[in-house]
Motif scaffolding. Structure first.
Motif, PDB file in Angstrom:
ATOM      1  N   PHE A 112      12.942   9.104  -3.225  1.00  0.00           N
ATOM      2  CA  PHE A 112      13.947   8.525  -4.462  1.00  0.00           C
ATOM      3  C   PHE A 112      15.308   8.554  -3.772  1.00  0.00           C
ATOM      4  CE2 PHE A 112      11.120   9.783  -8.131  1.00  0.00           C
ATOM      5  CZ  PHE A 112      10.700   8.766  -8.313  1.00  0.00           C
ATOM      6  N   GLY A 122      15.927  -0.458  -8.570  1.00  0.00           N
ATOM      7  CA  GLY A 122      14.928   0.058  -9.374  1.00  0.00           C
ATOM      8  C   GLY A 122      13.666   0.675  -8.314  1.00  0.00           C
ATOM      9  N   VAL A 123      12.668   1.157  -8.917  1.00  0.00           N
ATOM     10  CA  VAL A 123      11.434   1.761  -8.055  1.00  0.00           C
ATOM     11  C   VAL A 123      10.337   1.460  -8.541  1.00  0.00           C
ATOM     12  CG1 VAL A 123      10.596   3.589  -6.799  1.00  0.00           C
ATOM     13  CG2 VAL A 123      13.031   3.361  -6.974  1.00  0.00           C
ATOM     14  N   VAL A 125       6.428   3.063  -8.213  1.00  0.00           N
ATOM     15  CA  VAL A 125       5.523   4.103  -7.460  1.00  0.00           C
ATOM     16  C   VAL A 125       4.160   3.649  -7.632  1.00  0.00           C
ATOM     17  CG1 VAL A 125       4.878   6.365  -7.563  1.00  0.00           C
ATOM     18  CG2 VAL A 125       7.383   5.625  -8.200  1.00  0.00           C
ATOM     19  N   ALA A 133       5.354  11.528  -9.094  1.00  0.00           N
ATOM     20  CA  ALA A 133       6.297  11.052 -10.038  1.00  0.00           C
ATOM     21  C   ALA A 133       6.375  11.532 -11.335  1.00  0.00           C
ATOM     22  CB  ALA A 133       6.238   9.341  -9.994  1.00  0.00           C
ATOM     23  N   ALA A 138      12.803  12.138 -13.125  1.00  0.00           N
ATOM     24  CA  ALA A 138      13.018  10.790 -13.277  1.00  0.00           C
ATOM     25  C   ALA A 138      14.363  10.654 -12.639  1.00  0.00           C
ATOM     26  CB  ALA A 138      12.691   9.983 -14.501  1.00  0.00           C
ATOM     27  N   LEU A 144      12.491   2.739 -13.133  1.00  0.00           N
ATOM     28  CA  LEU A 144      11.416   3.373 -12.472  1.00  0.00           C
ATOM     29  C   LEU A 144      10.263   2.721 -13.200  1.00  0.00           C
ATOM     30  CD1 LEU A 144      10.087   5.384 -10.529  1.00  0.00           C
ATOM     31  CD2 LEU A 144      10.211   7.084 -12.324  1.00  0.00           C
ATOM     32  N   TYR A 158       9.963   6.450 -17.784  1.00  0.00           N
ATOM     33  CA  TYR A 158       9.569   5.231 -17.132  1.00  0.00           C
ATOM     34  C   TYR A 158       8.734   4.184 -17.709  1.00  0.00           C
ATOM     35  CZ  TYR A 158       6.237   8.877 -15.780  1.00  0.00           C
ATOM     36  OH  TYR A 158       5.419   9.962 -15.839  1.00  0.00           O
ATOM     37  N   LEU A 305       9.642  -3.424 -14.495  1.00  0.00           N
ATOM     38  CA  LEU A 305      10.691  -3.034 -13.499  1.00  0.00           C
ATOM     39  C   LEU A 305      12.097  -3.758 -13.662  1.00  0.00           C
ATOM     40  CD1 LEU A 305      11.745  -0.614 -11.596  1.00  0.00           C
ATOM     41  CD2 LEU A 305      11.342  -2.324  -9.734  1.00  0.00           C
TER      42      LEU A 305
END
Length: 336
Positions: A112, A122-123, A125, A133, A138, A144, A158, A305
């Motif tokens: 992160f 944004g991410v 996973v 995660a 978070a 996320l 998330y 996302l």
């Protein structure tokens, strides 16, 4: 206009016959542009080869139009397919993609932080990394999405997108039982994997509903080699007539183990996989398997996302799976 000069927003405005402000609104996906004007501007951008300058846009909007992806490994086919699906979905929305793979001893926090330093908006996973995660705080400054996580996580901050792993495994197991097999042996994935756990849950539910005996589970690590090693003991047991492998690669290894033991698939033992990877129809025999729609999964993950980036929304979504019948599963042999 010189061929050496990069086309500008002003060039696009002149070509489309609109103001520079209108071009800016189109570039930044503002809803304050009517569809016909938007189409004219996009056509001018395409004709001129105009590409928005990400750094300049980031200064204006506070966004880089870049998303990050965290994955434990790209060595297995499922993760590689998901990477491609996420990359395609991101590109279709004008987002660049930065990928971070986790080292064996790394937590997800450093990933992160690395992505934060690169300025992602944004991410996403993926899969096995989702366990990390869920156990880590978070990131408050990043949208996320976790692919494959319990949808009832209490107060999760998330979005969650998952395949219906349990439903697919239930269909695979119930299908084998319907062919007359007294029970179905499970070649499971890693105990730490959420997806593997859900597939185990679906397998167990189907056995319970059929009042079938629940055999001892054997495990692999998603690779064909681990499937081969885990299936050697199953191949040596003539009472084993049906195997559900938690992914197609392990199913391939299992088929080889049965062949080396002189047992034919599907005449002596049926094998069903999970994923429906590109080569599944070319296995010998063609593999009956559960299709996981990676393209839809990647599209939904990126859509969730982008929603989180743009308005802070949270989504929870399960993507259906489908049993694909081919030649690796058949009715219980008569001698049994």
């Amino acid at each position: 206009m010189s061929e050496q000069r990069r086309p500008s927003m002003a060039d696009v405005a002149r070509r489309a016959g609109v103001s520079g402000q209108t071009v800016s609104r189109v570039v930044n996906a503002s809803p304050r542009v009517d569809p016909l004007t938007r189409a004219r501007v996009e056509a001018a951008m395409s004709e001129l080869g105009y590409r928005p300058h990400r750094a300049a846009r980031a200064l204006r909007t506070g966004r880089t139009q870049t998303i990050g992806l965290v994955v434990s490994t790209l060595a297995n086919v499922g993760n590689s397919r998901m990477l491609q699906a996420v990359a395609d979905a991101a590109a279709s929305r004008g987002y660049a993609l930065t990928v971070v793979t986790l080292g064996a001893a790394d937590g997800i926090g450093p990933a992160f932080e690395q992505l934060r330093e690169q300025g992602v908006d944004g991410v996403v996973v993926l899969n096995e990394a989702s366990v990390l995660a869920r156990d880590a705080p978070a990131p408050r400054d990043l949208a996320l999405v976790v692919v494959d996580a319990p949808i009832d996580d209490p107060g999760s901050a998330y979005s969650i997108v998952q395949s219906d792993h349990a439903g697919g495994a239930h269909a695979a197991t119930a299908g084998l039982l319907a062919l007359g097999h007294r029970t179905v042996h499970l070649l499971a994935g890693p105990a730490s994997s959420f997806a593997a756990g859900e597939r185990e849950r679906g397998w167990r539910l189907a056995l319970t509903e059929d009042r079938a005996e629940e055999p001892e589970i054997v495990r692999g690590d998603w690779t064909a080699a681990s499937g081969h090693a885990a299936a050697e003991a199953l191949a040596a047991d003539p009472a084993v007539t049906a195997v559900f492998a938690a992914n197609d690669q392990m199913a391939l290894g299992a088929i080889r183990a049965f062949a080396e033991a002189g047992r034919r698939v599907p005449e002596d033992v049926s094998v069903v996989g999970f994923d429906d990877i590109a080569d599944a129809a070319d296995y010998r025999p063609p593999l009956t398997t559960v299709r996981q729609d990676f393209d839809v999964l990647g599209e939904r993950a990126v859509a969730a996302l982008v929603g989180g980036i743009e308005d802070g929304s949270r989504r929870v979504e399960t993507v259906p799976t489908t049993l694909v019948t081919r030649s690796s599963a058949a009715a219980l042999p008569a001698q049994h």
